[in-house]
Write an enzyme that holds these catalytic residues in place. Structure first.
Site, mmCIF file in Angstrom:
data_model
loop_
_atom_site.group_PDB
_atom_site.id
_atom_site.type_symbol
_atom_site.label_atom_id
_atom_site.label_comp_id
_atom_site.label_asym_id
_atom_site.label_seq_id
_atom_site.Cartn_x
_atom_site.Cartn_y
_atom_site.Cartn_z
ATOM 1 C CB VAL A 63 -9.678 28.352 13.947
ATOM 2 C CG1 VAL A 63 -8.373 27.894 14.567
ATOM 3 C CG2 VAL A 63 -10.536 27.190 13.492
ATOM 4 C CG ASN A 89 -3.797 20.218 12.060
ATOM 5 O OD1 ASN A 89 -3.719 19.207 11.377
ATOM 6 N ND2 ASN A 89 -4.261 20.190 13.313
ATOM 7 C CE1 TYR A 157 -12.846 17.159 7.122
ATOM 8 C CE2 TYR A 157 -12.677 15.589 5.310
ATOM 9 C CZ TYR A 157 -12.096 16.274 6.370
ATOM 10 O OH TYR A 157 -10.767 16.082 6.654
ATOM 11 C CE LYS A 161 -10.411 19.458 5.718
ATOM 12 N NZ LYS A 161 -9.466 20.234 6.533
#
Ligand SMILES: NC(=O)c1ccc[n+]([C@@H]2O[C@H](COP(=O)([O-])OP(=O)(O)OC[C@H]3O[C@@H](n4cnc5c(N)ncnc54)[C@H](O)[C@@H]3O)[C@@H](O)[C@H]2O)c1
Length: 254
Positions: A63, A89, A157, A161
């Site tokens: 992706v 996802n 991370y 997010k």
């Protein structure tokens, strides 16, 4: 069946919650375009769907690479004639990701390449397909770690997010008027290969479990149940929302 007649593009469908989503969406009547960076696992997902009587194709690709995403969307749209649901996802959470003070720039850049740029590329090529289909639903997977601080940090991370949540709000406002709803799901700790890798350290497991009022880690189905709802017309007035599905971990004070 709640997704009859819909076509869903699902990234990271070779494992964890992505595979669970692919199987469940197909069982609910959707045709599934299953993407993953791993060919063996995504083909296995497609096989599982077909054996259960569903319809799916595998579209291999990273992706984080624009050409891969562009081709995957084109192949999927050509195969099934349209795309109604874009389920972003795919994500990575490397064990080497810790405090920003110990930042390894290679790790930081890969986390952002997949979790932020990858999701944005899927929107870049996927949202026009949803518009061509007359509207649709984008489901972005963020994380509870974007909402609370953590003494066992994963700063790349966490920041990635947070970016997902911000991008979702922007896209919801841009594309809502054109019939494309954009929402997040922020899962709490869900037992998948991604989390199991982190739990090589038992304290990392224990510290999280102690904070979950419902007393257990999540199962992929706990998240996918909400994704079916967001993909379906049952959620047709939900746009720009963040569904926090975490056993209560983010509201735990004492
Ligand atoms: N498991 C958790 O506790 C948890 C909690 C909150 C959020 N999340 C998020 O949920 C999503 C799914 O997580 P999971 O636990 O099922 O992970 P997982 O590691 O079990 O599965 C992720 C899948 O994505 C694929 N993938 C990885 N990089 C990719 C890329 N560049 N292009 C295409 N596919 C790629 C992997 O091959 C794998 O099949 C991720 O975005 C993750 O950050 C997970």
């Amino acid at each position: 069946m709640r997704l009859e007649g819909k076509v869903a593009f699902i990234t990271g469908a070779g494992g964890g919650m992505g595979r669970e989503a692919a199987l469940r969406f197909a069982a609910e009547g959707a045709k599934v375009i299953a993407n993953d960076i791993r060919v063996d696992t995504v083909e296995e997902t497609v096989e599982m769907i077909r054996r259960a009587g569903g319809d799916a194709i595998a579209v291999l690709g990273d992706v984080a690479t624009a050409e891969d995403v562009k081709r995957a969307i084109e192949v999927g749209e050509r195969k099934f004639g349209k795309i109604n649901v874009l389920y972003n996802n795919a994500g990575v959470m490397p064990a080497e990701d810790g405090s920003v003070l110990d930042m390894d720039e290679v790790v930081w850049d890969r986390v952002f390449a997949v979790n932020v740029k990858g999701l944005a590329l899927c929107c870049k090529y996927g949202i026009p397909a949803l518009l061509r289909a007359g509207g649709g639903s984008v489901i972005n997977i963020a994380s509870f770690v974007a909402l609370v601080g953590c003494t066992v940090p994963q700063d790349a991370y966490t920041a990635s997010k947070g970016a997902v949540l911000a991008l979702t709000r922007s896209l919801a406002v841009q594309f809502g008027p054109k019939g494309v709803r954009v929402n997040d799901i922020s899962p709490g700790p869900v037992l998948t290969p991604l989390l199991e890798k982190l739990f090589t350290d038992p304290e990392k497991r224990a510290v999280r479990l102690r904070r979950i009022p419902l007393g257990r880690f999540g199962k992929p189905a706990d998240i996918v149940n909400a994704a079916v709802f967001l993909a379906s017309d049952e959620s047709s007035w939900i746009n720009g929302a963040n569904l926090v599905i975490d056993g209560g971990i983010t509201v735990y004070y004492f």
